[in-house]
Write a protein that holds these residues in place. Structure first.
Motif, mmCIF file in Angstrom:
data_model
loop_
_atom_site.group_PDB
_atom_site.id
_atom_site.type_symbol
_atom_site.label_atom_id
_atom_site.label_comp_id
_atom_site.label_asym_id
_atom_site.label_seq_id
_atom_site.Cartn_x
_atom_site.Cartn_y
_atom_site.Cartn_z
ATOM 1 N N GLN A 366 34.616 34.526 32.045
ATOM 2 C CA GLN A 366 35.013 34.333 32.908
ATOM 3 C C GLN A 366 34.083 33.549 34.000
ATOM 4 O OE1 GLN A 366 38.488 34.464 32.605
ATOM 5 N NE2 GLN A 366 38.521 35.345 30.332
ATOM 6 N N ASP A 367 32.732 34.325 34.736
ATOM 7 C CA ASP A 367 32.677 34.144 35.328
ATOM 8 C C ASP A 367 31.145 33.748 35.481
ATOM 9 O OD1 ASP A 367 32.372 34.212 38.065
ATOM 10 O OD2 ASP A 367 32.556 36.726 38.294
ATOM 11 N N PRO A 368 31.516 32.554 34.808
ATOM 12 C CA PRO A 368 29.012 31.825 35.304
ATOM 13 C C PRO A 368 28.638 32.486 36.544
ATOM 14 C CG PRO A 368 30.352 30.197 34.356
ATOM 15 C CD PRO A 368 31.832 31.635 34.654
ATOM 16 N N THR A 399 37.397 19.109 31.212
ATOM 17 C CA THR A 399 37.744 20.351 30.976
ATOM 18 C C THR A 399 39.265 20.327 30.487
ATOM 19 O OG1 THR A 399 37.936 22.702 30.458
ATOM 20 C CG2 THR A 399 37.946 21.983 32.880
ATOM 21 N N ARG A 402 41.871 26.273 32.119
ATOM 22 C CA ARG A 402 40.400 27.370 32.706
ATOM 23 C C ARG A 402 40.221 27.479 31.152
ATOM 24 N NH1 ARG A 402 45.213 27.961 35.449
ATOM 25 N NH2 ARG A 402 46.524 29.423 34.991
ATOM 26 N N LEU B 47 43.457 36.121 51.512
ATOM 27 C CA LEU B 47 42.816 35.284 50.521
ATOM 28 C C LEU B 47 41.674 35.376 51.539
ATOM 29 C CD1 LEU B 47 44.976 33.615 48.007
ATOM 30 C CD2 LEU B 47 43.932 35.780 47.366
ATOM 31 N N THR B 72 40.850 23.122 38.931
ATOM 32 C CA THR B 72 39.308 22.074 39.024
ATOM 33 C C THR B 72 39.700 21.237 38.152
ATOM 34 O OG1 THR B 72 38.011 23.427 37.719
ATOM 35 C CG2 THR B 72 38.070 23.684 39.683
ATOM 36 N N TRP B 73 40.560 21.664 37.029
ATOM 37 C CA TRP B 73 40.794 20.930 35.273
ATOM 38 C C TRP B 73 41.791 19.845 35.667
ATOM 39 C CZ3 TRP B 73 45.689 22.225 34.183
ATOM 40 C CH2 TRP B 73 45.959 23.141 34.662
ATOM 41 N N ILE B 103 43.741 28.264 41.273
ATOM 42 C CA ILE B 103 44.313 29.701 40.338
ATOM 43 C C ILE B 103 43.330 29.915 39.411
ATOM 44 C CG2 ILE B 103 46.624 29.423 38.852
ATOM 45 C CD1 ILE B 103 47.161 28.947 41.686
ATOM 46 N N GLN B 104 43.010 31.260 39.818
ATOM 47 C CA GLN B 104 42.273 31.694 38.731
ATOM 48 C C GLN B 104 41.169 31.213 37.517
ATOM 49 O OE1 GLN B 104 44.328 33.455 35.594
ATOM 50 N NE2 GLN B 104 44.342 35.242 35.931
ATOM 51 N N GLU B 105 40.329 30.752 38.515
ATOM 52 C CA GLU B 105 38.762 30.625 37.916
ATOM 53 C C GLU B 105 37.703 31.408 38.385
ATOM 54 O OE1 GLU B 105 38.615 25.245 36.817
ATOM 55 O OE2 GLU B 105 40.489 26.015 38.552
ATOM 56 N N SER B 106 36.941 30.569 37.844
ATOM 57 C CA SER B 106 35.635 31.432 38.493
ATOM 58 C C SER B 106 35.082 30.381 39.721
ATOM 59 C CB SER B 106 34.424 30.758 37.085
ATOM 60 O OG SER B 106 33.949 29.184 37.171
ATOM 61 N N LEU B 108 32.089 29.821 40.091
ATOM 62 C CA LEU B 108 31.096 28.477 39.814
ATOM 63 C C LEU B 108 31.761 27.124 39.438
ATOM 64 C CD1 LEU B 108 28.200 27.848 38.692
ATOM 65 C CD2 LEU B 108 29.529 27.432 36.974
ATOM 66 N N GLN B 112 30.436 24.022 42.903
ATOM 67 C CA GLN B 112 30.668 22.553 41.872
ATOM 68 C C GLN B 112 31.640 22.232 42.272
ATOM 69 O OE1 GLN B 112 30.223 24.130 37.303
ATOM 70 N NE2 GLN B 112 27.724 23.911 38.378
ATOM 71 N N ARG B 116 31.658 18.845 44.943
ATOM 72 C CA ARG B 116 31.360 17.116 43.995
ATOM 73 C C ARG B 116 32.472 16.267 45.230
ATOM 74 N NH1 ARG B 116 34.129 17.132 38.939
ATOM 75 N NH2 ARG B 116 32.359 18.777 38.299
ATOM 76 N N ASP B 128 44.411 37.193 40.466
ATOM 77 C CA ASP B 128 45.191 37.556 39.910
ATOM 78 C C ASP B 128 46.504 36.770 39.677
ATOM 79 O OD1 ASP B 128 43.299 39.630 39.492
ATOM 80 O OD2 ASP B 128 43.608 40.899 41.146
ATOM 81 N N LYS B 129 47.346 35.543 40.183
ATOM 82 C CA LYS B 129 48.040 35.065 40.522
ATOM 83 C C LYS B 129 48.978 35.332 40.551
ATOM 84 C CE LYS B 129 47.669 32.799 35.501
ATOM 85 N NZ LYS B 129 47.979 32.821 34.175
#
Lengths: 540, 174
Positions: A366-368, A399, A402, B47, B72-73, B103-106, B108, B112, B116, B128-129
């Motif tokens: 979830q949080d690397p 990907t 998420r 935020l 990102t996806w 929305i709710q990603e890590s 990292l 990245q 990029r 938490d959306k």
């Protein structure tokens, strides 16, 4: 359109068939009949007697029982259509794909006609609403005149009225004593007896005439309860997934309630402990004994704007099990599902040849972290993280979402002998070394999983309205079904004593009752004119 | 007498029709719930961006805000990000601010992505959306154009071309 004044002096509304007070026939057509149509007491169902304005025309349309029955039939047919293919809430593909794929052209048509959400469609709701309107207007249009007619009825009735009752008889030689006996007996049988100039009207069970209308009121309240569900906040039925250790906002609570899931517990029946059922358990395999989530419910205090950390006050601890929901302020939180989610991956950094390990690292999916330092000059950096890995159309790794369904990484492994690092692409059961042969390798060691509890959040404030509607419905049915409205007239006409009787149902019961009442008197049993008529015919 | 009856009937019919109309309307709204409509005040939020700075929407009163939700996806998000970045440089001195919400990603993944595509505007993660829920978003990317008074001028979902981005920013220039 004038009101009609009867010879008895009572003023009846236009369209009345039988005078409300004395029962004299006011409608010439009715005079030709041998027996009276006693429905609604021959009162004027106003809607059927005139229509003038648009409002009256709409009113008359809905007042017709025929229209009501057709509305019900159409709704029934529509409801049947909705059961041919699964409705949209029961399918897990987008409806535009699902119906055609599963059922071909028919499915496509079904979807195009909007039958995939039939019970939520505007026209279905409109049909139900029209039944509701028909119910209200039909009832009003009948109950008001009926009530008035029954209230206005006098004891002494017109000859034509008595003669045309189904049960009717004439006695010539009568003394007053017999009439007094009859009166006493009627009272014993719980008749309400009224007397006027020596004439009798005995009546009981009038309230059973209101049964259908009580029933309709129940139905209308029931429909109103259904309508209430559309009011925001009255009816809530939402899913909520909370990972172990996390706190989530409970939906549809006005951002007020938060649920923390401490632990999800899944227990099976133990063969060893339940010897009695050993064989059954062997046959069935794992049988679940308990699904449980240990949760804490919080309530937010103070104002908050989205994105801000809420200030939470603990409300209660609870162990949510199947059929043991957590309830608070009308909300019930049920244990309804669970799933296990990949949460972490553990790797060993090894030398490919010697298989010597230089340290272990666990990546939280979830949080690397960006970099994992393993000491002694060894470290691993994540250059790229793909939680739900796939090769995109252009061949690049990417990907899909998420959610860590299929995690993949591009690592850079740094070692004292490789200060610039080696690059390696690692996915589940797959390692690619894009820049030639590496010395080091990220050896997969294991995955960690986390349970996610699935809850259903429910609230139904309309339930009480629906229950009350249902109860009234039943009271109405019972009222109308188990009691009859019986009336017996004993009246002096032309020096004779005429006896007539009417009931809204169970004529046999009424006849038996009259027999008992007239027993051992000079008064003869009145005849059932409907039955004698049919037997006459049969006799011929 | 007759008049009274007509009035009674009209009242009863009006009540019934109102009840039916409300039910149909509520049912319709349930399917087409759009929480943030054009012309309405944009819901406020707070935020923290990747540099640790707090951004509160209401603090940007007096400026136009180009509010973009992304992941990102999501392929169209990747495409439009460079356009937004280019136009951000054109408009940032003209009172248009870009706020972009992942929305709710890590962290990292987001960091990245920023590296990029060399993004210069503030990027925040809606862990938490909550903001996503407040704006009633179900498809990414989604963009809201908010004028200097905090009102939503336009909302759009799906990929934007660079011309569209420019046109939108022009629209909310104070």
């Amino acid at each position: 359109m004038k009101d009609v004044k009867c010879e008895c002096g009572h003023v009846n509304p236009h369209g009345t068939v039988l005078c409300e007070a004395c029962g004299k026939i006011l409608d010439e057509e009715e005079k030709k009949k041998q027996l009276l149509d006693m429905r609604y007491e021959g009162s004027a169902r106003r809607s059927q007697t005139y229509s003038k304005t648009i409002i009256d025309k709409i009113w008359n349309f809905f007042s017709s029982v025929k229209v009501g029955v057709w509305l019900i039939v159409i709704t029934l047919i529509a409801s049947i259509l909705g059961t041919i293919l699964p409705q949209k809430m029961y399918i897990d593909l987008p409806p535009e794909v699902y119906y055609e794929q599963e059922y071909g052209w028919f499915g496509k048509l079904y979807y195009q006609l909007g039958f995939h959400d039939l019970y939520g469609s505007w026209w279905y709701l409109l049909l139900i609403a029209m039944i509701g309107i028909s119910l209200v207007i039909c009832s009003l249009d009948r109950v008001v005149p009926l009530y008035k007619a029954l209230k206005a009825q006098r004891v002494t009735r017109h000859e034509g009225f008595l003669k045309r009752q189904r049960i009717f008889g004439i006695n010539t030689l009568v003394n007053q004593q017999d009439i007094d006996i009859v009166k006493e007996r009627l009272k014993q049988k719980h008749y309400h007896v009224r007397e006027e100039n020596g004439d009798l009207l005995a009546e009981k069970g009038r309230f059973s005439r209101w049964g259908p209308y009580v029933n309709h009121v129940g139905l209308i309240i029931f429909l109103f309860g259904g309508m209430l569900r559309f009011v925001p906040g009255v009816y809530v039925n939402e899913n909520l997934w909370v990972r172990e250790g996390e706190t989530a906002l409970v939906p549809e609570t006005g951002e007020q309630l938060y649920l923390q899931n401490n632990k999800f517990i899944l227990q099976h029946y133990d063969k060893e402990k339940n010897k009695t059922f050993e064989k059954a358990l062997e046959r069935a395999g794992d049988v679940v004994k308990n699904y449980q989530s240990n949760v804490v419910l919080y309530k937010r205090s103070g104002e908050k704007i989205p994105g801000e950390k809420p200030k939470l006050e603990k409300v209660k601890d609870y162990k949510v099990r199947v059929n043991h929901p957590l309830t608070f302020e009308g909300y019930s939180i049920y244990q309804s599902s669970y799933r296990s989610e990949m949460n972490s991956m553990t790797f060993n950094l090894i030398n490919k040849k010697t298989e010597q390990s230089f340290g272990e690292l666990t990546i939280n999916l979830q949080d690397p972290k960006e970099k994992y330092d393993l000491g002694n000059g060894y470290s691993v950096k994540i250059l790229n993280y793909f939680p739900d890995f796939e090769f995109a159309k252009n061949g690049e790794p990417s990907t899909k979402s998420r959610v860590p369904n299929n995690p993949a990484f591009i690592f850079r492994m740094t070692a004292p002998d490789k200060p610039k690092g080696e690059t390696s692409f690692v996915a589940i059961r797959q390692t690619i070394e894009p820049f030639g042969d590496n010395t080091y390798k990220m050896a997969f060691k294991g995955i960690g999983t986390k349970n996610v509890s699935g809850f259903t959040v429910r609230k139904d404030s309309s339930l009480w309205v629906i229950i009350i509607g249902g109860i009234l419905f039943m009271i109405g049915v019972i009222q109308g079904a188990y009691w009859n409205h019986r009336r017996i007239w004993v009246q002096h006409k032309n020096g004779e004593v005429w006896i007539a009787a009417h009931t809204n149902k169970n004529w046999y019961g009424l006849k038996r009752e009259i027999e008992k009442v007239l027993e051992d008197t000079n008064l003869g049993n009145p005849e059932d004119q409907l039955q004698s008529e049919t037997t006459d015919k049969e006799g011929v | 007498m007759k008049k009274r009856r007509l009035i009674m009937r009209s009242i009863i019919l009006a009540i019934l029709v109102a009840a039916v109309a409300y039910t149909l309307y509520a049912n319709f709204m349930k399917d087409h719930a759009q929480k943030v409509a054009v012309g309405n005040q944009a819901p406020d939020f707070v935020l923290t961006d990747m540099q640790g700075n707090k951004h509160r929407l209401s603090d940007y009163k007096g400026q136009g805000v180009f509010l973009n939700f992304w992941g990102t996806w999501c392929p169209p998000c990747k495409k439009e990000m460079p356009y937004i970045n280019n136009q951000y440089h054109q408009f940032k001195d003209q009172g248009v601010q870009v706020l972009s919400i992942d929305i709710q990603e890590s962290e990292l993944a987001v960091n990245q992505f920023i590296a990029r595509y060399k993004l210069d505007f503030p990027v925040m993660i809606d862990t938490d959306k909550e903001v996503m829920t407040a704006y009633g978003i179900d498809q990414l990317p989604a963009t809201f154009l908010i004028d200097k008074d905090g009102k939503v001028v336009k909302s759009t979902t799906g990929e934007m071309s660079e011309d569209m981005v420019r046109e939108y920013m022009e629209k909310i220039k104070p």
